[in-house]
Design a protein around this motif. Structure first.
Motif, mmCIF file in Angstrom:
data_model
loop_
_atom_site.group_PDB
_atom_site.id
_atom_site.type_symbol
_atom_site.label_atom_id
_atom_site.label_comp_id
_atom_site.label_asym_id
_atom_site.label_seq_id
_atom_site.Cartn_x
_atom_site.Cartn_y
_atom_site.Cartn_z
ATOM 1 N N GLU A 167 -4.959 16.115 -2.108
ATOM 2 C CA GLU A 167 -3.666 15.499 -1.819
ATOM 3 C C GLU A 167 -3.550 14.145 -2.525
ATOM 4 N N ARG A 168 -4.611 13.345 -2.459
ATOM 5 C CA ARG A 168 -4.590 12.055 -3.152
ATOM 6 C C ARG A 168 -4.564 12.257 -4.662
ATOM 7 N N ASP A 169 -5.349 13.215 -5.157
ATOM 8 C CA ASP A 169 -5.353 13.508 -6.593
ATOM 9 C C ASP A 169 -3.930 13.793 -7.087
ATOM 10 N N ALA A 170 -3.241 14.683 -6.392
ATOM 11 C CA ALA A 170 -1.906 15.113 -6.829
ATOM 12 C C ALA A 170 -0.942 13.928 -6.874
ATOM 13 N N PRO B 279 0.915 18.339 -1.135
ATOM 14 C CA PRO B 279 0.876 18.048 -2.566
ATOM 15 C C PRO B 279 2.149 18.433 -3.316
ATOM 16 N N SER B 280 2.921 19.384 -2.784
ATOM 17 C CA SER B 280 4.165 19.770 -3.453
ATOM 18 C C SER B 280 5.189 18.634 -3.429
ATOM 19 N N GLU B 281 4.978 17.642 -2.570
ATOM 20 C CA GLU B 281 5.886 16.511 -2.474
ATOM 21 C C GLU B 281 5.416 15.319 -3.315
ATOM 22 N N ALA B 282 4.286 15.467 -4.020
ATOM 23 C CA ALA B 282 3.675 14.337 -4.721
ATOM 24 C C ALA B 282 4.590 13.747 -5.783
ATOM 25 N N ILE C 111 0.840 -1.191 0.000
ATOM 26 C CA ILE C 111 0.000 0.000 0.000
ATOM 27 C C ILE C 111 0.878 1.244 0.000
ATOM 28 N N LEU C 112 0.544 2.181 -0.885
ATOM 29 C CA LEU C 112 1.319 3.411 -1.022
ATOM 30 C C LEU C 112 0.528 4.596 -0.466
ATOM 31 N N PRO C 113 0.897 5.132 0.689
ATOM 32 C CA PRO C 113 0.241 6.335 1.205
ATOM 33 C C PRO C 113 0.694 7.562 0.425
ATOM 34 N N PHE C 114 -0.184 8.568 0.358
ATOM 35 C CA PHE C 114 0.186 9.793 -0.349
ATOM 36 C C PHE C 114 0.683 10.836 0.652
#
Length: 252
Positions: A98-101, A54-57, A47-50
């Motif tokens: 945040e998830r979108d990015a 968002p600047s770190e995406a 599982i990959l958490p976000f």
């Protein structure tokens, strides 16, 4: 030589409220039935958490893509419409920028490395947006041809409407010409991204699957096979196909 299962990543959602067990807000998670479906298909799920910034995406996505052989982009909240050039209409549901990015960055990073992808529900939508497509923010108010129930009242593991697939397509080879699927969405693909083609539709024309114009790296469906694979061979076949594609790339 020891057999190593293909590693299949799942992008995480986050709990919008504190967990009753560990009282941790925004804890990352993936649906248990999805994890078990990947295991049943012969993959090893992670599982990959976000990142919450968002600047770190992009940096997080670049680091993550080296960890897996294939990835599932699963269901979840609505997608921020500003990502495809629109403002939110009143009927849109909860979004998570945040998830979108993170998913946008991960989808593109995985595509550049030809890591196989499977999109599920929200997954088909964010994949389409990642490559320049658009969405219906709400089928009921924006699609005049929508006349069947796409947000089913029946339990999630029950199929409720039919889909028809395109002959010769990737999805047709996996699930056949016609299937009955479950349905829990009010958003959907509107304009298909140029790199993709629609290869399955519901009886009212709503797009139910997209795949690449060239190659088989990315396949995405609007329904939820993770809720049906225990009793539906066609649903399990979607996970088996992803694991097989990942295994091929791994050995190449």
């Amino acid at each position: 030589m020891k057999f190593v299962k293909p590693i299949i990543a799942i992008t995480a959602d986050s709990l919008p409220k504190p967990s009753p067990v560990i009282n941790e807000n925004v804890a990352p998670f993936a649906p248990r039935e999805l994890v078990e479906g990947i295991l049943a298909a012969g993959g090893m799920p992670i599982i990959l958490p976000f990142p919450q910034d968002p600047s770190e995406a992009e940096e997080a996505a670049q680091a993550a893509v080296a960890l897996f052989d294939g990835v599932v982009i699963p269901g979840g909240p609505d997608i921020d419409p500003t990502l495809f050039g629109e403002e939110p209409i009143p009927q849109i549901g909860r979004t998570n920028y945040e998830r979108d990015a993170y998913e946008l960055a991960l989808i593109k990073a995985a595509a550049l490395q030809h890591k196989p992808q499977l999109g599920i529900c929200r997954g088909i939508q964010i994949i389409n947006v990642a490559f320049g497509g658009t969405l219906y923010q709400d089928l009921g108010t924006q699609d005049p041809d929508c006349h069947i129930q796409h947000s089913q009242k029946a339990p999630g593991q029950f199929p409720t409407h039919h889909i028809t697939t395109t002959p010769g397509s990737q999805i047709n080879a996996i699930v056949g010409a016609k299937q009955k699927v479950n349905s829990r969405h009010h958003q959907a693909v509107r304009t298909v991204a140029a790199a993709f083609k629609a290869t399955a539709t519901a009886p009212d024309g709503v797009i139910e699957a997209i795949e690449l114009q060239q190659g088989d790296d990315i396949l995405a469906v609007q329904w939820h096979p993770e809720n049906m694979w225990q009793r539906d061979p066609a649903a399990l076949a979607l996970f088996q196909d992803l694991v097989a594609r990942a295994d091929q790339r791994k050995k190449a």
